[in-house]
Design a protein around this motif. Structure first.
Motif, short mmCIF file in Angstrom:
data_model
loop_
_atom_site.label_atom_id
_atom_site.label_comp_id
_atom_site.label_asym_id
_atom_site.label_seq_id
_atom_site.Cartn_x
_atom_site.Cartn_y
_atom_site.Cartn_z
N THR A 61 13.03 1.09 1.78
CA THR A 61 11.85 1.79 2.25
C THR A 61 11.44 1.32 3.64
O THR A 61 10.65 1.97 4.31
CB THR A 61 10.69 1.56 1.28
OG1 THR A 61 10.75 0.21 0.87
CG2 THR A 61 10.81 2.45 0.08
N GLN A 62 11.99 0.18 4.03
CA GLN A 62 11.58 -0.37 5.32
C GLN A 62 12.37 0.20 6.47
O GLN A 62 11.87 0.40 7.55
CB GLN A 62 11.79 -1.89 5.31
CG GLN A 62 10.65 -2.64 4.68
CD GLN A 62 11.05 -4.07 4.49
OE1 GLN A 62 12.07 -4.36 3.89
NE2 GLN A 62 10.24 -4.97 4.99
N GLN B 633 8.51 -8.69 -0.49
CA GLN B 633 8.45 -7.66 0.54
C GLN B 633 9.73 -6.83 0.52
O GLN B 633 9.69 -5.60 0.59
CB GLN B 633 8.26 -8.34 1.89
CG GLN B 633 8.08 -7.35 3.02
CD GLN B 633 8.06 -8.06 4.37
OE1 GLN B 633 8.46 -9.22 4.48
NE2 GLN B 633 7.59 -7.38 5.38
N GLU B 636 9.66 -4.61 -2.66
CA GLU B 636 8.69 -3.51 -2.73
C GLU B 636 8.75 -2.62 -1.49
O GLU B 636 8.25 -1.51 -1.51
CB GLU B 636 7.28 -4.09 -2.87
CG GLU B 636 7.06 -4.89 -4.14
CD GLU B 636 7.14 -4.03 -5.39
OE1 GLU B 636 6.76 -2.85 -5.31
OE2 GLU B 636 7.60 -4.53 -6.43
N ASN B 638 7.05 -2.82 1.18
CA ASN B 638 5.93 -2.99 2.10
C ASN B 638 5.04 -4.12 1.58
O ASN B 638 5.32 -4.72 0.55
CB ASN B 638 5.12 -1.70 2.25
CG ASN B 638 4.58 -1.23 0.93
OD1 ASN B 638 4.06 -2.03 0.14
ND2 ASN B 638 4.72 0.06 0.66
N THR B 639 3.98 -4.39 2.30
CA THR B 639 3.14 -5.53 1.91
C THR B 639 1.73 -5.10 1.54
O THR B 639 0.83 -5.92 1.42
CB THR B 639 3.06 -6.54 3.07
OG1 THR B 639 2.62 -5.83 4.23
CG2 THR B 639 4.40 -7.18 3.34
N ASP B 640 1.55 -3.79 1.34
CA ASP B 640 0.19 -3.29 1.11
C ASP B 640 -0.44 -3.84 -0.17
O ASP B 640 -1.65 -3.95 -0.28
CB ASP B 640 0.20 -1.75 1.02
CG ASP B 640 0.74 -1.17 2.30
OD1 ASP B 640 0.78 -1.91 3.29
OD2 ASP B 640 1.15 0.01 2.30
N PHE B 641 0.41 -4.18 -1.13
CA PHE B 641 -0.12 -4.60 -2.43
C PHE B 641 -0.55 -6.06 -2.43
O PHE B 641 -1.15 -6.54 -3.38
CB PHE B 641 0.95 -4.38 -3.51
CG PHE B 641 2.17 -5.21 -3.30
CD1 PHE B 641 2.32 -6.41 -3.98
CD2 PHE B 641 3.16 -4.81 -2.39
CE1 PHE B 641 3.44 -7.19 -3.77
CE2 PHE B 641 4.26 -5.59 -2.19
CZ PHE B 641 4.41 -6.78 -2.87
N PRO B 644 -4.88 -10.15 1.30
CA PRO B 644 -4.83 -10.38 2.75
C PRO B 644 -4.30 -11.76 3.12
O PRO B 644 -3.58 -11.91 4.11
CB PRO B 644 -6.29 -10.26 3.19
CG PRO B 644 -6.96 -9.49 2.11
CD PRO B 644 -6.20 -9.69 0.85
N ARG B 647 -0.67 -11.66 3.04
CA ARG B 647 -0.17 -10.81 4.12
C ARG B 647 -0.17 -11.58 5.44
O ARG B 647 0.75 -11.49 6.23
CB ARG B 647 -1.03 -9.55 4.23
CG ARG B 647 -0.23 -8.31 3.90
CD ARG B 647 -1.05 -7.08 4.08
NE ARG B 647 -2.01 -6.91 2.99
CZ ARG B 647 -2.99 -6.03 3.02
NH1 ARG B 647 -3.16 -5.24 4.07
NH2 ARG B 647 -3.81 -5.90 2.00
N SER B 648 -1.24 -12.36 5.62
CA SER B 648 -1.32 -13.09 6.88
C SER B 648 -0.25 -14.18 6.95
O SER B 648 0.28 -14.48 8.01
CB SER B 648 -2.71 -13.69 7.09
OG SER B 648 -2.87 -14.80 6.26
N GLU B 651 2.78 -12.53 8.12
CA GLU B 651 2.72 -12.20 9.54
C GLU B 651 2.96 -13.42 10.42
O GLU B 651 3.60 -13.34 11.45
CB GLU B 651 1.35 -11.57 9.87
CG GLU B 651 1.35 -10.08 9.59
CD GLU B 651 -0.04 -9.56 9.30
OE1 GLU B 651 -1.01 -10.17 9.76
OE2 GLU B 651 -0.14 -8.54 8.59
#
Lengths: 722, 716
Positions: A61-62, B633, B636, B638-641, B644, B647-648, B651
């Motif tokens: 998906t990325q 990551q 899935e 993405n990291t939306d789930f 924060p 997530r940081s 990043e």
């Protein structure tokens, strides 16, 4: 100066040494690499449209160009290439700790799936010797196994230790490929089909091998050494403090000869000349290099060298054009040459100045006094003497080989540095006595862990007690192969029961020569008789070793240590260049161990099956409990739901504990399988040449037929003479 | 505008010291300048470049090692007279090589620094500063610590003479006559001074300084007080500054700042719109850059930066492009020149080789005689052993004029070796656990070919003191090795400062007895780094120190018969007490040591440690999570789930890993220091709490500040 023609930043990590390039549809090259979580990713920038989510393959998906392949188990090796010559596309081969999967990426289908109990540490794909079809050869725990495209294992043999690297190379330049095997016992072995034709001892685990042009091949060790062999002779090697992650042969400067490309753990990539090891190109990645492959990734007809880092950075380099030959580095070559020559000149001038100053000193005074000693003045006739002997040890220290270094006058030895490979933890050992213990003699205890000949490079700092400058005496000594065995009187103890017996047509004098070369013997040892008997005691475990020779030339070696017997047979064979040697061997204690190991293997298999059945039951149960629990939740029956979830929790815990049992069972199985493979290898090691290959093949058959008695009989007498 | 410079090697002389190469001003019609350089053999070499070949102008006979080389002349004329400082003597030469001055200063110490302005001569020996006018003694000053460099504000612009001394104790001392006008603290021990733009800027009061830990800055020395203009820290952890110059290499009308460092970096800083400089260009040499100057040497019309290195190479980085295209006549000629050069070098080498072989044989012959001696002259080692403030580690730099073969490190106290990325040497550490000879560290460094400079990093433990020895063997026949010793002092992680916070709760150690001022000073020198060895003048003295790892402080005030040591860290006091009593017993001096312990200080120290510990723990935790999060990551997509916080982490993953890599042992070191603190606290109370250490480590394992504070209070 060479710059990358393309750079990609893939968002996936790449596991070291697990990168391959395959044309899965026969046209478009795809970069394939193992990533975290038991997945393999395939980067296919050329054919975007025709892909679907199905079976194992999942689109990432990325990143639109990447599809992921779920293996669901940690990947341990990976390669791509032509496995089935009838298909005109490449297959992907993925090995794990327990299995090998051959996969057709284009059609999204498994070609075969084979369970390999010895694990697949490393894999190579290609044709071996006279075998008609390509084989996928995997190296596991002491074993080598080759599968064809139908998943049939057409090739099997054993080797000394866990296999860490494989390569196919035309070693003897006969137009057919031989298999190079690098293993954890520091050896590189060359198999011509299932017969060992050469063995090279290195100094650490051999982590990578790659075939260069003709009979050259490159190797890398886990201590940061890379180098090139031509057949059995080493051209060059260099050692770095970093580890070589991946090596590859590629002609980067278009001169028609492949260079050795090395990717280092520091992120450096360098290309070294095949003959000299001179660096002709280098570049740097931000993180460790994961793998190096080559291919026409831009599909423009030119082959690029493709390097990948563990963080997913990929760079492709085009080989330098013919004109720019030798100018791949950005600093100008002429300037470098001048600098190098000037450096040489400076060194010579310094040396000259040393002699001049020395001559002046000599004129000034000929008597050495304390003040001179501080400046490093020593009598010119100072000599350094070394002697090797066996020290039987005392209460405070165990038995060891002793190296005695002494000076010929009143000068002292401030420190001794010994550089030798394989016998110390690092590459060196240092003796630095405290100030009050300084003397003109230093004793260095040595305990080589393996029976291999070792070259000791000794540097001794010689001066006076308060010197700030010392003379460095450099010399090297050879440590004999069996230095850890000391001569003892034959009648002191009963000889070991186990023995190896064979006949040699050699005179006694020759045997004595071999003894003197391989053991540390007292100077005055004299053997004149036609028949003789010598007895040694091991310094490691006090085990006995008897070597007897009858007038008829029959030699028997009595020892309980199978490895030692094998080493002695091999050492004798290479001393007299014997090509084939059949022996009779009996190791009752060891064979009994083997018998037990085989029983344990059977038990482990049974336990494993039982546990698998249990697991299937449990998972069925879990499924039903989960459904019922969710039903209860939907109906609002909180009490029942709670109970169900409690049950689920218990079941889960059971599963976990069962898993642990399975794990330990599996490790036990692996250890025993390894022991059996090693036993076969040892049985082979007792023989030389053809009989060796025959013994290994016969043992394999016996194991297949599950015949323990047959196996032991083969080990004892060699081949089964019908 | 991009700066593209090409390297040209001109000549090699002997080993050089800092600031010993200058370019003579261009004279007459000729636009190219001559280079003059002095080396450790005492030889001054002056040469120019003609068609890429060096043409000697003059060369003096060998003598004492040359420490400095400066240019001078009558004010407002061309500065083309050459002055060198060698031993305690200053000599002057004309540009033709004629000696016109030989001035013996009769100083007891060797001259280390020199500045010349008209007929005024400013000299700095180790601790002594002297000002001469027409070789007549004018002024004299005794500095508190070693003088590294001396400079005087331009007399043309300011009517008065204002000398400035760069002293090892991190201050610039501004003098007036024989008196101290004021001193100003700088971020590190200043090693070099230079006038801005070569003339002190518009006001003539602007002085550039460089420190031995790699900082540079500009200050304005006004009549009453100094004004900080700008400072550039050493974020890239580069070497110390050895030389500076201002020159307009970009050709934009503004003079750029040229910097040479002891790790071989040469940097060019430009001044664009902002007041503070911006790095415009850098070049890496393989050894210390001892002098640097901008000018025109190689070819008329092309400016260049000329640098000299430790082993005596004079190298130009020229703006002249190197023609490479085939066919262009210039290019062919150039390569032709090159070939000739290589050919002549090869010939020279061959002849040398023959000569060396003969000499080698003679040397071998001498070993047969029983009366002959073998005395190989000493080779020079340029070494530096300094404490880095940012990670509280010592770095040891060894530089030899020939390539290094092996280095053996030996230490009689436990220290840790840290890997330095720049090193390519193969390290092998010998296991010292069952060593019978009292060695705690034995390690060999086997260097790759052509390594002339080796950098090592060492972590020491306070309270464990001894000697670190390095045996250096270069690749020169006959092979010799030299041993260098470095003291690891009891309070090895302390660094001198000039101001301390007096509001902290302090523990005091009072020392009384029959000892002289010199004796107590020698004890302080023994215990603490960066203290001048010479006994200070006056009746009493105060020194202030800061612990680079924990930021605790120490104040030492002592005089004849008494001494006061104040620190907010109880472990510091405990170490001092042990060492002082041991030293006194050794010299059979009856000492009266009393300690005044302030209980509050322990909690204060723990609170000082708290943020560091918390940061390190968080960092370790986050780094541990990175791989797992990355896997999620990848799974899935993405990291939306994620929350924060996670997530940081993802990043910042790269920075976190970098940070973690930089200080892998910080956490263990902190634990060690907290344990010491715990043991020391109760030691002063007379209780042995060693049995409770495992409990303490358990508490540290699941760290919480309050639990730890409570444990410290309750355990007894």
């Amino acid at each position: 100066m060479l710059v990358p023609v393309f750079t990609l930043k893939l968002s996936h990590k790449i596991l070291p040494r697990m990168v391959a390039l395959g044309k899965y549809d026969g046209v478009h090259p795809c970069l394939t690499a193992a990533t975290q979580a038991g997945k393999v990713f395939i980067h296919n920038p050329h054919a975007r449209s025709q892909r679907v989510n199905a079976n194992r393959l999942v689109l990432s998906t990325q990143d639109a160009d990447i599809s992921l392949l779920n293996i669901n188990e940690a990947v341990s090796c990976l390669t791509a290439g032509v496995l089935n010559p009838d298909l005109d596309c490449d297959s992907l081969l993925v090995g794990t700790r327990t299995s090998l999967l051959a996969y057709d990426v284009h059609n999204n289908a498994d070609l075969f799936y084979a369970g390999v109990p010895d694990g697949a540490n490393t894999i190579v794909l290609g044709t071996l010797g006279d075998m008609p079809s390509p084989l996928a050869i995997i190296g596991g725990n002491c074993s080598l196994q080759g599968f064809n495209h139908e998943g049939k294992d057409l090739f099997w043999t054993v080797t000394g230790d866990n296999v860490r690297s494989l390569a196919l190379c035309d070693f003897d330049a006969d137009g057919k490929k031989e298999l190079l095997v690098g293993s954890e016992d520091f050896d590189i072995r060359v198999f011509k089909e299932d017969e060992i034709v050469a063995e090279m001892s290195e100094t650490e685990t051999v982590t990578s091998l790659t075939s260069m042009c003709s009979s050259h091949f490159g190797y890398a060790l886990s201590n940061g050494t890379v180098g090139i062999y031509n057949r059995t002779s080493r051209y060059w090697r260099i050692k770095s403090k970093n580890q070589a992650m991946s090596i590859h042969a590629f002609d980067i400067n278009s001169d028609g000869v492949c260079e050795l490309i090395t990717g280092w753990s520091s992120g450096k990539i360098d290309a070294r000349s095949d003959r000299t090891g001179e660096v002709i190109f280098k570049d740097n990645f931000a993180s460790s290099v994961a793998g190096i492959v080559e291919g026409d990734y831009r599909m423009d007809g030119n082959t690029q060298l493709i390097c990948c880092s563990v963080d997913g950075e990929v760079r492709g380099y085009l080989p330098g054009s013919q004109e720019s030959k030798g100018k791949l580095l950005d600093t100008s070559v002429d300037q470098d040459l001048i600098r190098e020559l000037s450096q040489k000149k400076q060194n010579l001038l310094l040396e000259l100045r040393n002699y001049e100053e020395n001559a002046k000193q000599v004129e000034l005074n000929t008597q050495v006094n304390e003040a001179d000693g501080q400046k490093g003045v020593i009598p010119a006739n100072t000599q350094l003497q070394t002697a090797l002997s066996v020290n039987l040890g005392s209460d405070s220290e165990s038995a060891h080989v002793e190296l005695r270094i002494s000076t010929s006058n009143d000068t002292i030895i401030r420190a001794v540095l010994i550089f030798a490979e394989g016998i110390f933890e690092g590459e060196s050992h240092v003796i630095h006595p405290s100030l009050q213990n300084l003397s003109s003699c230093i004793r260095v205890p040595l305990t080589p862990p393996k029976d291999v000949p070792v070259e000791l490079n000794i540097k001794a700092f010689v001066g006076y007690r308060n010197s700030t400058q010392f003379h460095v005496f450099e010399l090297s000594r050879q440590l004999p192969r069996f230095s850890m065995y000391t001569l003892s009187s034959p009648d002191s103890a009963p000889g070991p029961l186990s023995f190896v017996r064979f006949t040699l047509n050699e005179r006694v004098q020759m045997i004595v020569m071999w003894l003197k070369q391989s053991f540390l013997l007292p100077e005055d040892l004299e053997i004149q008789n036609v028949s003789f008997e010598v007895c040694f005691t091991s310094l490691r475990d006090a085990g006995q070793l008897w070597i007897k020779m009858t007038p008829g030339g029959e030699i028997s070696i009595n020892t309980d240590n199978v490895d030692l017997a094998g080493d002695i047979v091999q050492s004798m064979a290479s001393f007299w260049a014997i090509e084939d040697l059949q022996v009779e061997a009996d190791f009752p204690a060891y064979f009994e161990e083997m018998r037990k190991a085989l029983v344990v293997v059977d038990n482990s298999h049974a336990v494993c099956q039982k546990l698998t059945a249990n697991m299937a039951d449990s998972s069925n149960l879990i499924r039903s409990v989960l459904v019922r629990a969710e039903d209860s939740r939907l109906m609002g029956d909180m009490k029942n739901m709670k109970r169900r979830y409690m049950e689920l929790y218990d079941l889960n815990r059971d599963l976990l504990s069962q898993y642990k049992i399975r794990c330990s069972n599996h490790t036990e199985l692996l250890n025993n399988l390894k022991a059996i493979n090693q036993a076969i290898q040892r049985a082979g090691q007792l023989r030389v040449g053809k009989p060796k290959a025959q013994v290994i093949a016969a043992c394999r058959d016996a194991i297949k037929n599950n015949s323990v008695n047959m196996l032991i009989k083969i080990m004892r007498v060699g081949t089964l003479s019908s | 505008m991009d700066l593209n410079l090409n390297r040209v090697d001109y000549l090699q002389v002997g080993v050089t010291s800092q600031k010993t190469m200058r370019l003579l001003p261009a004279s007459g019609r000729k636009a190219t300048q001559k280079v003059v350089i002095g080396d450790h053999d005492g030889v001054i070499t002056c040469f120019g470049i003609k068609k890429g070949e060096s043409v000697p102008v003059f060369k003096t006979l060998p003598g004492e090692k040359i420490a400095r080389l400066e240019l001078g002349g009558a004010l407002n004329t061309l500065q083309e007279k050459i002055f060198v400082a060698a031993g305690s003597e200053v000599r002057g030469f004309t540009k033709k090589g004629k000696q016109f001055l030989s001035f013996n200063t009769n100083l007891t110490e060797n001259i280390k620094a020199m500045h010349i302005s008209g007929s005024d001569l400013f000299l700095g020996a180790s601790y002594i500063y002297n000002h001469y006018c027409d070789c007549k003694d004018q002024h004299y000053y005794l500095s508190g610590d070693k003088i590294n460099d001396v400079i005087c504000l331009p007399v043309e612009k300011l009517s008065c003479i204002t000398p400035i001394l760069a002293c090892q104790d991190r201050v610039l001392r501004v003098l007036q006559g024989s008196d101290l006008l004021y001193e100003m603290e700088v971020p590190g021990p200043p090693s070099v001074l230079a006038l801005k733009n070569g003339d002190g800027g518009d006001s003539g009061e602007e002085v550039l300084f460089g420190t031995s830990d790699g900082n540079i800055g500009l200050v304005e020395i006004t009549g009453v007080s100094p004004v900080d203009k700008w400072k550039i820290g050493n974020e890239k952890k580069r070497g110390g500054i050895l030389c500076m110059d201002s020159f307009d290499i970009l050709g934009d009308g503004v003079k750029e700042l040229l910097i040479g460092r002891d790790d071989g970096m040469l940097e060019v800083y430009g001044f664009e719109n902002s007041k503070s400089p911006v790095l415009r260009y850098e070049y890496t040499f393989s050894e210390s850059v001892t002098s640097v100057q901008g000018g025109c040497v190689g070819k008329e019309g092309y400016d260049e930066i000329v640098a000299s290195t430790y082993s005596g190479w004079v190298t130009g980085l020229t703006t002249e492009p190197i023609h490479r295209e085939c066919g262009s006549g210039d290019g062919l000629k150039l390569s032709h020149d090159m070939q000739n050069k290589v050919l002549s070098l090869r010939n020279e080498l061959e002849q040398l080789q023959i000569k060396v072989l003969q000499e080698r044989e003679k040397y071998q012959q001498s070993s047969l005689s029983s009366t002959a001696v073998s005395a190989v002259p000493t080779f020079s080692i340029n070494d530096k052993f300094t404490l880095n403030r940012d990670d509280a580690s010592y770095s040891l730099v060894l530089e030899v004029q020939a390539a290094i073969d092996t280095v053996l490190l030996q230490c009689d106290v436990p220290i840790d070796l840290k890997d330095v990325d720049k090193n390519s040497a193969v390290v092998s550490v010998v296991d010292c656990e069952s060593e019978p000879n009292g060695n705690f560290l034995l390690a060999t460094y086997r260097c790759q070919a052509n390594t002339t400079r080796l950098e090592l990093k060492i972590l020491s433990i306070e309270g464990r003191y001894g000697t670190l020895q390095a045996y250096v063997t270069p690749r020169v026949q006959p092979k010799t090795c030299q041993v260098r010793q470095y003291q690891i002092k009891p309070l090895s992680l302390h660094q001198r400062t000039h101001c301390i916070d007096r509001d902290r709760p302090m523990n005091t150690l009072t020392l009384k007895g029959q000892f002289s001022f010199a004796e107590v000073h020698s004890w302080v020198v023994f215990c603490l780094p960066e203290v001048p060895e010479k006994t200070p003048v006056g009746e009493s003295i105060s020194f202030y120190f800061q612990n680079t790892f924990l930021d605790t402080q120490l104040e030492c005030t002592y005089r004849k018969g008494e001494g006061y040591f104040k620190s907010d860290n109880i472990s510091t006091i405990s170490i001092l007490k042990d060492v002082l009593s041991k030293e006194a017993t050794k010299r059979k001096i009856n000492l009266n040591i009393s300690c005044d312990i302030n209980e509050v200080s322990v909690n204060h120290t723990l609170k000082l440690i708290h943020p560091k510990l918390e940061y390190q723990l968080m960092l370790a935790k986050k780094v541990e999570l990175i791989d797992a999060l990355k896997e999620l990551q990848a799974h899935e997509g993405n990291t939306d789930f994620l929350i924060p916080e996670y997530r940081s982490i993802l990043e910042e993953a790269e920075q976190l890993i970098q940070e973690h890599k930089k200080q892998p042992t910080s956490l263990e070191r902190l634990y060690g220091m907290i344990t010491d603190l715990f043991i020391d606290k109760y030691k002063f109370k007379g209780t042995n709490v060693k049995t409770k250490v495992p409990l303490l480590l358990e508490i540290l394992g699941s760290y919480d500040q309050n639990t730890l504070l409570a444990f410290f209070d309750s355990a007894s």
